[in-house]
Design a protein around this motif. Structure first.
Motif, PDB file in Angstrom:
ATOM      1  N   ARG A   3     -33.853 -28.368 -59.944  1.00 39.75           N
ATOM      2  CA  ARG A   3     -35.257 -28.010 -60.108  1.00 39.75           C
ATOM      3  C   ARG A   3     -35.783 -27.422 -58.806  1.00 39.75           C
ATOM      4  NH1 ARG A   3     -36.677 -34.249 -60.118  1.00 39.75           N
ATOM      5  NH2 ARG A   3     -35.142 -34.177 -61.724  1.00 39.75           N
ATOM      6  N   GLY A   4     -36.892 -26.739 -58.942  1.00 39.22           N
ATOM      7  CA  GLY A   4     -37.532 -26.154 -57.781  1.00 39.22           C
ATOM      8  C   GLY A   4     -38.944 -26.696 -57.652  1.00 39.22           C
ATOM      9  N   VAL A  19     -41.877 -20.711 -59.456  1.00 38.59           N
ATOM     10  CA  VAL A  19     -41.090 -21.829 -58.942  1.00 38.59           C
ATOM     11  C   VAL A  19     -40.350 -21.356 -57.699  1.00 38.59           C
ATOM     12  CG1 VAL A  19     -39.231 -23.457 -59.461  1.00 38.59           C
ATOM     13  CG2 VAL A  19     -40.810 -22.757 -61.263  1.00 38.59           C
ATOM     14  N   LEU A  20     -40.334 -22.193 -56.675  1.00 42.77           N
ATOM     15  CA  LEU A  20     -39.647 -21.889 -55.424  1.00 42.77           C
ATOM     16  C   LEU A  20     -38.360 -22.707 -55.378  1.00 42.77           C
ATOM     17  CD1 LEU A  20     -39.851 -20.458 -52.645  1.00 42.77           C
ATOM     18  CD2 LEU A  20     -40.963 -22.534 -51.814  1.00 42.77           C
ATOM     19  N   PHE A  21     -37.242 -22.024 -55.186  1.00 43.52           N
ATOM     20  CA  PHE A  21     -35.949 -22.696 -55.128  1.00 43.52           C
ATOM     21  C   PHE A  21     -35.454 -22.769 -53.689  1.00 43.52           C
ATOM     22  CE2 PHE A  21     -35.957 -20.737 -59.405  1.00 43.52           C
ATOM     23  CZ  PHE A  21     -35.922 -21.894 -60.139  1.00 43.52           C
ATOM     24  N   ALA A  22     -34.539 -23.664 -53.441  1.00 42.76           N
ATOM     25  CA  ALA A  22     -33.955 -23.838 -52.114  1.00 42.76           C
ATOM     26  C   ALA A  22     -33.167 -22.589 -51.720  1.00 42.76           C
ATOM     27  CB  ALA A  22     -33.032 -25.050 -52.112  1.00 42.76           C
ATOM     28  N   THR A  25     -29.814 -20.693 -53.507  1.00 44.42           N
ATOM     29  CA  THR A  25     -29.725 -21.102 -54.903  1.00 44.42           C
ATOM     30  C   THR A  25     -29.409 -19.866 -55.734  1.00 44.42           C
ATOM     31  OG1 THR A  25     -31.331 -22.870 -54.588  1.00 44.42           O
ATOM     32  CG2 THR A  25     -30.980 -22.131 -56.840  1.00 44.42           C
ATOM     33  N   GLY A  26     -28.458 -20.009 -56.627  1.00 48.14           N
ATOM     34  CA  GLY A  26     -28.099 -18.907 -57.506  1.00 48.14           C
ATOM     35  C   GLY A  26     -28.573 -19.160 -58.921  1.00 48.14           C
ATOM     36  N   LEU A  27     -28.650 -18.111 -59.704  1.00 49.33           N
ATOM     37  CA  LEU A  27     -29.005 -18.215 -61.115  1.00 49.33           C
ATOM     38  C   LEU A  27     -27.832 -17.665 -61.920  1.00 49.33           C
ATOM     39  CD1 LEU A  27     -32.683 -16.872 -61.015  1.00 49.33           C
ATOM     40  CD2 LEU A  27     -31.952 -19.252 -61.132  1.00 49.33           C
ATOM     41  N   VAL A  43     -31.143 -19.186 -68.054  1.00 44.68           N
ATOM     42  CA  VAL A  43     -30.351 -19.287 -66.834  1.00 44.68           C
ATOM     43  C   VAL A  43     -30.138 -20.743 -66.435  1.00 44.68           C
ATOM     44  CG1 VAL A  43     -31.147 -17.054 -65.960  1.00 44.68           C
ATOM     45  CG2 VAL A  43     -32.361 -19.114 -65.325  1.00 44.68           C
ATOM     46  N   ARG A  44     -29.171 -20.944 -65.590  1.00 46.88           N
ATOM     47  CA  ARG A  44     -28.890 -22.255 -65.008  1.00 46.88           C
ATOM     48  C   ARG A  44     -28.830 -22.069 -63.495  1.00 46.88           C
ATOM     49  NH1 ARG A  44     -23.409 -23.691 -66.576  1.00 46.88           N
ATOM     50  NH2 ARG A  44     -22.875 -22.434 -64.791  1.00 46.88           N
ATOM     51  N   LEU A  45     -29.420 -23.002 -62.783  1.00 46.71           N
ATOM     52  CA  LEU A  45     -29.355 -22.964 -61.327  1.00 46.71           C
ATOM     53  C   LEU A  45     -27.970 -23.366 -60.870  1.00 46.71           C
ATOM     54  CD1 LEU A  45     -32.698 -24.741 -60.380  1.00 46.71           C
ATOM     55  CD2 LEU A  45     -32.247 -22.302 -60.576  1.00 46.71           C
TER      56      LEU A  45
END
Length: 101
Positions: A3-4, A19-22, A25-27, A43-45
């Motif tokens: 999660r982000g 949403v902000l991801f680390a 992080t790829g999708l 998509v999946r992180l």
């Protein structure tokens, strides 16, 4: 790491969810579909734990930046650019070399 951080409250557009991801992080696309004229992706992180840490990535980018500056200075010097015209590039190079990688 699935999660982000919800930053919708910062959005310029109130109808958008953001949403902000680390870093790094790829999708991964699981399922594409078309809804009218809109392409929708499920998509999946993913995080590649074997990839370099962000500090290493930044260090590599800094090294590339310095190499580009050196190349620009060398090519402009070879082309006969006056020292005064290169002064700003030399200052940028000096500042970049003093930063922590």
């Amino acid at each position: 790491i699935d999660r982000g951080a919800d930053i919708s409250w910062l959005s310029q557009y109130p109808f958008e969810e953001e949403v902000l991801f680390a870093p790094l992080t790829g999708l991964s696309v699981l399922q594409p579909r078309v809804d009218g004229s809109v392409l929708c992706l499920t998509v999946r992180l993913s995080v590649n734990l074997t990839s370099a840490a962000i500090e290493r990535v930044v260090s590599r980018l800094q090294g590339s930046h310095l190499q580009l500056l050196r190349q620009m200075i060398d090519e402009l010097t070879f082309a006969g650019a006056p020292p005064r015209a290169l002064a700003r590039l030399h200052r940028v190079q000096s500042d970049a070399m003093q930063r922590d990688p």
